[in-house]
Write a protein that holds these residues in place. Structure first.
Motif, short mmCIF file in Angstrom:
data_model
loop_
_atom_site.label_atom_id
_atom_site.label_comp_id
_atom_site.label_asym_id
_atom_site.label_seq_id
_atom_site.Cartn_x
_atom_site.Cartn_y
_atom_site.Cartn_z
N ARG A 1 41.77 43.52 41.63
CA ARG A 1 41.06 44.54 40.87
C ARG A 1 39.72 44.01 40.37
O ARG A 1 38.68 44.65 40.50
CB ARG A 1 41.95 44.94 39.68
N MET A 2 39.73 42.80 39.79
CA MET A 2 38.52 42.23 39.25
C MET A 2 37.53 41.84 40.35
O MET A 2 36.33 41.97 40.21
CB MET A 2 38.84 41.00 38.38
N ARG A 3 38.08 41.37 41.47
CA ARG A 3 37.19 41.01 42.59
C ARG A 3 36.50 42.25 43.13
O ARG A 3 35.38 42.19 43.61
CB ARG A 3 37.99 40.32 43.69
N GLN A 4 37.20 43.38 43.03
CA GLN A 4 36.64 44.62 43.52
C GLN A 4 35.50 45.10 42.61
O GLN A 4 34.47 45.56 43.10
CB GLN A 4 37.76 45.65 43.55
N VAL A 5 35.69 44.98 41.31
CA VAL A 5 34.65 45.51 40.41
C VAL A 5 33.54 44.50 40.13
O VAL A 5 32.45 44.89 39.71
CB VAL A 5 35.22 46.07 39.09
N PHE A 6 33.79 43.21 40.36
CA PHE A 6 32.72 42.21 40.25
C PHE A 6 32.58 41.50 41.60
O PHE A 6 32.87 40.31 41.72
CB PHE A 6 33.03 41.19 39.15
N PRO A 7 32.13 42.23 42.63
CA PRO A 7 32.19 41.69 44.00
C PRO A 7 31.33 40.44 44.22
O PRO A 7 31.62 39.67 45.12
CB PRO A 7 31.72 42.86 44.87
N THR A 8 30.29 40.24 43.41
CA THR A 8 29.40 39.10 43.66
C THR A 8 29.74 37.87 42.83
O THR A 8 29.12 36.82 42.97
CB THR A 8 27.94 39.48 43.36
N VAL A 9 30.73 38.01 41.94
CA VAL A 9 31.04 36.91 41.02
C VAL A 9 32.25 36.11 41.53
O VAL A 9 33.28 36.70 41.84
CB VAL A 9 31.36 37.46 39.61
N PRO A 10 32.11 34.79 41.61
CA PRO A 10 33.29 33.99 41.98
C PRO A 10 34.39 34.13 40.93
O PRO A 10 34.12 34.00 39.74
CB PRO A 10 32.77 32.56 42.01
#
Ligand SMILES: [Zn+2]
Ligand SMILES: [Zn+2]
Ligand SMILES: [Zn+2]
Ligand SMILES: [Zn+2]
Lengths: 498, 240
Positions: free
Chosen positions: A221-230
Motif C-alpha cells: 500500500r505504501m509503495r503504491q502511494v509513495f512510488p518514488t521513495v525507498p
C-alpha cells in the motif's frame, strides 16, 4: 571478539599482528571506550553509511570486513558499544533493555575464554553476551528530501482529514499524538499527509506494529502511494537486506536493531499483543526514535490508563468516532445463556446460541463465534458440524489458519469458530459475530471492542449483529458497550454519521 | 525459609504454580525448572527400541524390522568396516517438533541455560553406563567460535561428569549435502586429539545432543576403536 585497549585506542584482536603476551579484554570489561571525533575529511564508505545508519547491530550482521569497519571507528564514523553492561550488581542488555536478572544466563565462552553472561530476552535476534560489541553509525546521516512524493488520488472523509491534519502538525512540531480511531475508520489513509510532510523535511519515518500481517499488508500500500521513495519492510524471517530507507515498515521486534534512527515513529495497534505486555518492545520503540522525535500512536482500543489520560486532557489525542462509510458502529447485545460450559460438556450447544447459529445458517449470512479457550472450542466443533459440515475452527497455533480465513473470504465456510486470534485484522464484508462466554477473562474491554469491530465493515453491508452470550455480565463487557455507544454519540454530535 | 519464591519456567518463562506437599514443607520446595505444560511436550522413548540405535520400534514399518535391529543398523552391521564399531546408543527423547525447537534454541541460538533441564534429565542415563571416558563429539573451531560453546560438552559437564576431549575434527563438510552412501564412506571426520590419554582397552561413552543417521557417532567410534578402545557406546538427548 576481544580488544586490546591501549593508550586510549581499541583494536580488535583479529586485527592484531602479534597477539603474543598482550592482554585482551571484553568490550564490557573496558572501563572507558574511546570516543573518536568525526574526521570530516575521511572518505567514508557510502554503502556502509547506508547500511548502518540508525542501526545497532552485531558484527555478524554487517556484511563488511572488520578491517573496513574498524577504519571507520578510528575516524569517528562507527562506534563499538558493549552489548551487556554490569552496573550496581545488575546485568543490563543494551540491545533490548532487559534488566530482569533471571533472564540472563552465563556459560564458559569459547570466544572470550571466560564465564560470559548473555541476554535471554532478545536471544532470537542473535545472542548478545559480555564479549559481544554492538556497532552503530556515528558519522553523518544520509540526507534525503522527497517533496511531492505522494501519489494518491483518493479523498478523505471530514474526520479522516482532521486526524490527518493533527498528525501532520505533530510531525512538523516534533509533538506526540494518540489517534484513537474506531475499527473501520480508515486509518492508513490518515497517515499519508503526515508522512509526506516528514519526507519534505527530510525526516525519517518508521511505522511499527506488533503484527507481521500488518507489515505485509501495509508495505505494498505504501509503495503504491509513495512510488518514488525507498521503503524497507522488516519482519522476522524477512530476507530483505537492509538499506537505508526514508520509510521503514517494521514489526516492533525488528526495532531492536535500530538506535536513534527515526524522526517520526508511528506505532500502529499499540494495544495489540504483545506490545502492551512487553516492556522490551516499548524499550525498542523508545530507543529507535531520535531524541525529541515525533511519536504517533494509532489504536482503536487504548488501555484504561490512556483513556483516562485522554479524558483528563493529559495526553495530546484525537478521537475519530466514526467509520469512513458514515454508518454507526454496531452495538453488542448481551444474551444470558446459563452455564454454557456445562451444556457443552453434556454435548449441547447453549439453546440461545444455537438459535442464533441456526438463523444464520438458514439465511446464509456468514459468522464468527469467539471462544475463550482452544480446548473447549475444539471439543465443541463436532456439535456445530452436526448442523453444517463445512463449519470450521481456528486458533493461533493452527497451521491452516491462513487457508481457513481465505476459505471464509471465498464463502466456503458458513461459520468459523475462533479464539481471540481473529479479534483484529481480519475483515470479511458481510459478517455477524457472537462471543460465547463473554464473561471470561480473555475477553477484555479491548478484545470485545475489537470483536464488535469485525461487523459492518463494508460500504455495501454497513450493519450486522454482535451478540455476547454470557453467564454473568462483567465490567469489561459493560465498558466495551459503553465505549461504542459513546463513540456513536460523539459521531452524531460532530455530524460524522448519516 | 521462604516457601513461596516465584519460579519461572526455563523454557516459556511462565510462572510455575507452587506446589506445597509434605516433602516441600520439610525440605523447602524442590526447584522446578520447567512448567508442566512445557514438560509434557517432551516425549520420552519407552518400549521396544532397536538394540543398537535406540530407535523406537513403533516408528519402524514391519518389513524394516529385523528381530531387534532396524534396517539402518542392519546395513551398518553388515558392512565390514562398520561392524561392531558403535556398540550401542541410548537416547532419552523422541525428536518431535518440540525437541527440535528446544535443540535449535539451545544449540543454534545459544541459549546455554537450557542445559540445566537437559542435564538433569540425561544424568540417570549416563549413570547407567560404566565408562572410563565421557567424550563429547567435538565441533570444528569455526563452529565452536560461532556458537560459543560445545553443546555436547556442556550437557556432560552440567550433568556433573568430567568430560575428556579425546577427539578433534578433521574437516567440516556439511552433512546434509551428501547422500547417505557418501556419508557412510566419507573419509575420516575425526582424529584422536594430540594430547589425549591412553585409549587402549578403555570403555568410552560418547555424548551428543542428537542421533540422526548415526553416521557422526560411528565415525567417532571408528577412530576410537582403531586406537584400541574396548567398547564405544553413546548417549544422546534425542533420537531423530
Ligand atoms: Zn537483550
Ligand atoms: Zn564471551
Ligand atoms: Zn513452560
Ligand atoms: Zn538401529
Amino acid at each position: 571478539m576481544l580488544f586490546l585497549a591501549k593508550e586510549n585506542r581499541l583494536t580488535p584482536s583479529a586485527l592484531l599482528e602479534d597477539k603474543a603476551g598482550v592482554e585482551l579484554q571484553r568490550i564490557s570489561d573496558i572501563a572507558s571506550i574511546p570516543d573518536y571525533p568525526v574526521d570530516s575529511h575521511y572518505p567514508y564508505v557510502k554503502e556502509l553509511q547506508l547500511f548502518l545508519s540508525g542501526r545497532q547491530l552485531l558484527l555478524e550482521e554487517i556484511p563488511f570486513a572488520l578491517a573496513i569497519i574498524h577504519e571507520h571507528v578510528l575516524h569517528g564514523y562507527v562506534r563499538y558499544l558493549p552489548g551487556i553492561v554490569f552496573h550496581d550488581n545488575k546485568y543490563q542488555c543494551q540491545r533490548c533493555g532487559n534488566d530482569e536478572q533471571r533472564l540472563f544466563g552465563s556459560f564458559a565462552c569459547a570466544r572470550c575464554q571466560k564465564q560470559c553472561s548473555y541476554c535471554r530476552k532478545c536471544l532470537m535476534m542473535g545472542r548478545v553476551s559480555q564479549c559481544t560489541p554492538l556497532l552503530t553509525w556515528s558519522g553523518p546521516e544520509p540526507a534525503f528530501r522527497f517533496p511531492n512524493a505522494l501519489a494518491w488520488e483518493g479523498t478523505l472523509s471530514i474526520a479522516q482529514k482532521e486526524a490527518a491534519e493533527k498528525i501532520r502538525e505533530a510531525v512538523e512540531s516534533n509533538g506526540d499524538l494518540l489517534v484513537w480511531a474506531v475499527c473501520g475508520a480508515g486509518k492508513t489513509e490518515m497517515l499519508f499527509y503526515g508522512m509526506q510532510a516528514a519526507l519534505t523535511l527530510g525526516k525519517r519515518v518508521a511505522i511499527a506494529t506488533p503484527r507481521t500481517d500488518v507489515v505485509l499488508e501495509l508495505t505494498p500500500r505504501m509503495r503504491q502511494v509513495f512510488p518514488t521513495v525507498p521503503i524497507a519492510s522488516l519482519f522476522g524471517g524477512s530476507e530483505e537486506r537492509h538499506l537505508f530507507a526514508p520509510i521503514v515498515i517494521t514489526t516492533t521486534h525488528q526495532l531492536l536493531r535500530f538506535k536513534e534512527a527515526f524522526d517520526v515513529m508511528i506505532i500502529d495497534e499499540v494495544d495489540a499483543f504483545p506490545f502492551t505486555a512487553d516492556r522490551m518492545l516499548q524499550n525498542a520503540a523508545a530507543k529507535a526514535r531520535k531524541q525529541g522525535g515525533t511519536e504517533v500512536f494509532l489504536t482503536a482500543t487504548p488501555s484504561i490508563e490512556w483513556q483516562r489520560e485522554c479524558a483528563q486532557r493529559k495526553r495530546n489525542h484525537y478521537i475519530l468516532p466514526a467509520r469512513f462509510h458514515r454508518h454507526e458502529l454496531p452495538i453488542p447485545k448481551f444474551v444470558w445463556c446459563g452455564n454454557w460450559k456445562k451444556s457443552l460438556k453434556k454435548g449441547r450447544i447453549p439453546k440461545k446460541l444455537l438459535q442464533w447459529v441456526l438463523q444464520r445458517l438458514k439465511t446464509g449470512k456468514q459468522s464468527f463465534v469467539f471462544f475463550p479457550h482452544i480446548q473447549l472450542m475444539e471439543q465443541s466443533l463436532p456439535l456445530f458440524q452436526q448442523y453444517h459440515p463445512d463449519i470450521q475452527a481456528v486458533h493461533s497455533e493452527d497451521p491452516n489458519r491462513k487457508e481457513k480465513v481465505q476459505q471464509m473470504r471465498n464463502g466456503k465456510i458458513p461459520l468459523l469458530l475462533t479464539t481471540t486470534i481473529l479479534e483484529r485484522g481480519v475483515t470479511i464484508p458481510n459478517l455477524d459475530v457472537a462471543v460465547l462466554g463473554a464473561e471470561d477473562d480473555t475477553f477484555t474491554e479491548s478484545a470485545l471492542v475489537q470483536i464488535a469491530g469485525r461487523v459492518g465493515r463494508s460500504q455495501n453491508d454497513p450493519t450486522g449483529d454482535v451478540s455476547f452470550f454470557h453467564y454473568g455480565k462483567t465490567n469489561a463487557m459493560i465498558r466495551a458497550r459503553a465505549q461504542l455507544l459513546r463513540m456513536n454519540k460523539e459521531a452524531r454530535k460532530r455530524g460524522l454519521v448519516d | 525459609m521462604q516457601l513461596f519464591i516465584k519460579e519461572y519456567c526455563l523454557y516459556c518463562d511462565g510462572e510455575i504454580a507452587p506446589q506445597i506437599d509434605w516433602g516441600s514443607f520439610f525440605l523447602g520446595p524442590e526447584k522446578k525448572l520447567l512448567c508442566e505444560s512445557c514438560k509434557n511436550r517432551f516425549e520420552r522413548i519407552n518400549g521396544a527400541t532397536c538394540r543398537i540405535c535406540c530407535r523406537p520400534m513403533e516408528q519402524i514399518a514391519e518389513q524394516f524390522q529385523h528381530d531387534d535391529l532396524c534396517n539402518d543398523c542392519l546395513r551398518w552391521e553388515s558392512n565390514r568396516k562398520w561392524k561392531h564399531v558403535l556398540n550401542q546408543n541410548s537416547s532419552l527423547f523422541v525428536y518431535n517438533d518440540f525437541m527440535a525447537e528446544v535443540i535449535a534454541r539451545f544449540k543454534y541460538r545459544g541459549d546455554y541455560l537450557l542445559v540445566q533441564y537437559i542435564a538433569e534429565q540425561i544424568k540417570p542415563l549416563i549413570v547407567k553406563h560404566s565408562f572410563d571416558y565421557l567424550v563429547p563429539i567435538p565441533l570444528s573451531k569455526e563452529r565452536l567460535y560461532e556458537r560459543g560453546f560445545n553443546q555436547a560438552e556442556a550437557i556432560g559437564k552440567a550433568a556433573g561428569f568430567h568430560t575428556t576431549n579425546l577427539l578433534t575434527r578433521v574437516h567440516t563438510e556439511k552433512q546434509s549435502k551428501k547422500t547417505r552412501a557418501e556419508r557412510m564412506d566419507l573419509e575420516q571426520i575425526f582424529r584422536i586429539a594430540s594430547q589425549s590419554p591412553a585409549i587402549d582397552g578403555k570403555y568410552i561413552l560418547l555424548i551428543d545432543d542428537i542421533y540422526t543417521t548415526g553416521s557422526t557417532l560411528r565415525h567417532a567410534a571408528y577412530v576410537l576403536k582403531a586406537a584400541g578402545a574396548a567398547r564405544v557406546q553413546s548417549v544422546t538427548v534425542a533420537r531423530g
